[in-house]
Write an enzyme that holds these catalytic residues in place. Structure first.
Site, PDB file in Angstrom:
ATOM      1  N   TYR A 158     -12.397   4.829 -14.522  1.00 14.65           N
ATOM      2  CA  TYR A 158     -11.244   4.290 -13.671  1.00 14.65           C
ATOM      3  C   TYR A 158     -11.090   2.890 -14.106  1.00 14.65           C
ATOM      4  CZ  TYR A 158      -8.794   2.459  -9.360  1.00 14.65           C
ATOM      5  OH  TYR A 158      -8.020   1.902  -8.400  1.00 14.65           O
ATOM      6  N   GLY A 189      -6.566  -5.517  -4.706  1.00 16.37           N
ATOM      7  CA  GLY A 189      -7.767  -5.331  -4.414  1.00 16.37           C
ATOM      8  C   GLY A 189      -8.167  -4.196  -3.383  1.00 16.37           C
TER       9      GLY A 189
HETATM   10  P1  NAP Z   1      -4.583   7.356  -1.970  1.00 21.74           P
HETATM   11  O1  NAP Z   1      -4.141   7.187  -0.715  1.00 21.74           O
HETATM   12  O2  NAP Z   1      -5.802   8.323  -2.597  1.00 21.74           O
HETATM   13  O3  NAP Z   1      -3.369   8.362  -2.580  1.00 21.74           O
HETATM   14  C1  NAP Z   1      -3.202   8.726  -3.950  1.00 21.74           C
HETATM   15  C2  NAP Z   1      -1.804   9.273  -3.972  1.00 21.74           C
HETATM   16  O4  NAP Z   1      -1.635   9.653  -5.403  1.00 21.74           O
HETATM   17  C3  NAP Z   1      -1.597  10.419  -3.123  1.00 21.74           C
HETATM   18  O5  NAP Z   1      -0.127  10.380  -3.007  1.00 21.74           O
HETATM   19  C4  NAP Z   1      -1.772  11.754  -4.211  1.00 21.74           C
HETATM   20  O6  NAP Z   1      -0.871  12.772  -3.931  1.00 21.74           O
HETATM   21  C5  NAP Z   1      -1.296  10.941  -5.370  1.00 21.74           C
HETATM   22  N1  NAP Z   1      -1.897  11.546  -6.797  1.00 21.74           N
HETATM   23  C6  NAP Z   1      -3.094  11.738  -6.910  1.00 21.74           C
HETATM   24  N2  NAP Z   1      -3.268  12.437  -8.139  1.00 21.74           N
HETATM   25  C7  NAP Z   1      -2.094  12.771  -8.501  1.00 21.74           C
HETATM   26  C8  NAP Z   1      -1.423  13.739  -9.704  1.00 21.74           C
HETATM   27  N3  NAP Z   1      -2.059  14.061 -10.432  1.00 21.74           N
HETATM   28  N4  NAP Z   1      -0.129  13.942  -9.552  1.00 21.74           N
HETATM   29  C9  NAP Z   1       0.487  13.248  -8.496  1.00 21.74           C
HETATM   30  N5  NAP Z   1       0.302  12.618  -7.561  1.00 21.74           N
HETATM   31  C10 NAP Z   1      -0.937  12.350  -7.590  1.00 21.74           C
HETATM   32  O7  NAP Z   1      -4.558   6.209  -2.898  1.00 21.74           O
HETATM   33  P2  NAP Z   1      -4.077   4.662  -2.928  1.00 21.74           P
HETATM   34  O8  NAP Z   1      -5.110   3.818  -2.187  1.00 21.74           O
HETATM   35  O9  NAP Z   1      -2.625   4.818  -2.030  1.00 21.74           O
HETATM   36  O10 NAP Z   1      -3.896   4.165  -4.263  1.00 21.74           O
HETATM   37  C11 NAP Z   1      -2.573   4.146  -4.736  1.00 21.74           C
HETATM   38  C12 NAP Z   1      -2.880   3.438  -6.130  1.00 21.74           C
HETATM   39  O11 NAP Z   1      -3.131   2.073  -6.111  1.00 21.74           O
HETATM   40  C13 NAP Z   1      -3.565   4.165  -7.266  1.00 21.74           C
HETATM   41  O12 NAP Z   1      -3.161   3.935  -8.331  1.00 21.74           O
HETATM   42  C14 NAP Z   1      -5.117   3.315  -6.859  1.00 21.74           C
HETATM   43  O13 NAP Z   1      -5.846   3.455  -8.340  1.00 21.74           O
HETATM   44  C15 NAP Z   1      -4.403   2.035  -6.888  1.00 21.74           C
HETATM   45  N6  NAP Z   1      -5.494   1.021  -6.166  1.00 21.74           N
HETATM   46  C16 NAP Z   1      -5.815   1.337  -4.808  1.00 21.74           C
HETATM   47  C17 NAP Z   1      -6.744   0.461  -4.446  1.00 21.74           C
HETATM   48  C18 NAP Z   1      -7.352   0.754  -2.982  1.00 21.74           C
HETATM   49  O14 NAP Z   1      -8.390   0.147  -2.289  1.00 21.74           O
HETATM   50  N7  NAP Z   1      -6.759   1.732  -2.005  1.00 21.74           N
HETATM   51  C19 NAP Z   1      -7.167  -0.651  -4.955  1.00 21.74           C
HETATM   52  C20 NAP Z   1      -6.891  -0.903  -6.355  1.00 21.74           C
HETATM   53  C21 NAP Z   1      -5.721  -0.078  -6.819  1.00 21.74           C
HETATM   54  P3  NAP Z   1      -1.267  13.884  -2.755  1.00 21.74           P
HETATM   55  O15 NAP Z   1      -1.099  13.272  -1.378  1.00 21.74           O
HETATM   56  O16 NAP Z   1      -0.658  15.089  -2.975  1.00 21.74           O
HETATM   57  O17 NAP Z   1      -2.809  14.105  -2.972  1.00 21.74           O
END
Ligand code: NAP
Length: 253
Positions: A158, A189
């Site tokens: 990651y 974060g």
């Molecule tokens: P999340 O709640 O797990 O949602 C993930 C999203 O990505 C969902 O809409 C999922 O679709 C979609 N997805 C995953 N794999 C995919 C694929 N192969 N093709 C198309 N769509 C896909 O994640 P989040 O926390 O909102 O994170 C969003 C971004 O922020 C990510 O890049 C993550 O790495 C980054 N981020 C998050 C955090 C945190 O603490 N939450 C911190 C740092 C960075 P489905 O609904 O269909 O599964």
């Protein structure tokens, strides 16, 4: 249309069905931007986002595609163009997270994480950038993580992908700047979505909040505001940059 106005333009938000992606879709809709909501499998969640976009007064279109697949991304971009018009704004938000010690990081997990978090951004950008260049306008925001700045011992793949996203942003920004394309990045974060809650206990989440100078977990809306800023004309002289939105928790454990 004023050259800089985003209202009426079309955005594609990958992973727009849930979490941070949903908040981004709603924020863009509030600015009058038409939003294509990409998802991988959770159609009901994508429909819920579309409902919220409509409530914010804009047009939504849900589109299923695995962003790790170049073919599916090309088909998605074609489909969005037919329904909402050419994509002027791209937010590469979709991502997956692995939480594994190094001796459990298999080749399969490594490859899937690279394909989903890093190659996917190549897939989407290369599917839209030539059209942006032809129209002389494009705004791209990529989603990294503080894991891509500091590195994480149990999220090696990651962290590698998220560091790659920062360098993709810098390199591409310089390459396409002459065509009036801006490319920036947000490194969140800890943010209150399913992603951290699926791997961390409530106690671990509390410890992370305690280690955050601003003493709270980020909300998806916190990230959406930064994404919108980078897309908007307020950021017209900003490209190739990464904004860390982490409540101050960057180099702390
Ligand atoms: P999340 O709640 O797990 O949602 C993930 C999203 O990505 C969902 O809409 C999922 O679709 C979609 N997805 C995953 N794999 C995919 C694929 N192969 N093709 C198309 N769509 C896909 O994640 P989040 O926390 O909102 O994170 C969003 C971004 O922020 C990510 O890049 C993550 O790495 C980054 N981020 C998050 C955090 C945190 O603490 N939450 C911190 C740092 C960075 P489905 O609904 O269909 O599964």
């Amino acid at each position: 249309m004023n050259d800089n106005t985003l209202s009426g333009r079309t955005a594609l938000v990958t992973g727009g069905s849930r979490g941070i992606g949903r908040a981004i879709c709603v924020r863009l809709a509030q600015a009058g931007i038409k939003v294509a909501i990409n998802y991988r499998s959770n159609q009901a969640a994508a429909e819920e986002t579309a409902q919220r976009v409509a409530e914010a007064g804009s047009s939504a279109y849900t589109v299923r595609a695995n962003v790790a697949s170049r073919q599916e991304v090309d088909a998605m971009v074609e489909e969005v163009g037919q329904h909402l018009g050419p994509i002027d704004l791209l937010v590469n938000n979709a991502g997956i997270f692995e939480f594994l010690p190094h001796d459990e990081l298999t080749p399969e997990v490594w490859q899937t994480t690279l394909d989903t978090n890093l190659t996917a951004a190549y897939n989407t950008i290369w599917a839209v950038k030539d059209g942006m260049i032809e129209r002389g306008f494009g705004r791209i925001v990529n989603m990294s993580s503080i894991g891509g700045v500091r590195g994480r011992p149990n999220s090696i793949a990651y962290s590698v992908t998220k560091a790659g996203i920062i360098m993709l942003t810098k390199s591409l920004a310089e390459a396409v700047a002459p065509h009036n394309l801006r490319v920036n990045c947000v490194a969140p974060g800890l943010t209150d979505t399913e992603m951290p809650h699926s791997v961390a206990t409530p106690e671990v989440i509390e410890e992370l909040i305690e280690a955050t100078p601003l003493k709270r977990i980020g909300q998806p809306e916190d990230m959406a505001k930064v994404v919108y800023f980078l897309l908007s004309e307020d950021a017209d002289f900003i490209t190739g940059q990464t904004i860390i939105a982490s409540g101050g928790r960057v180099l702390l454990p």
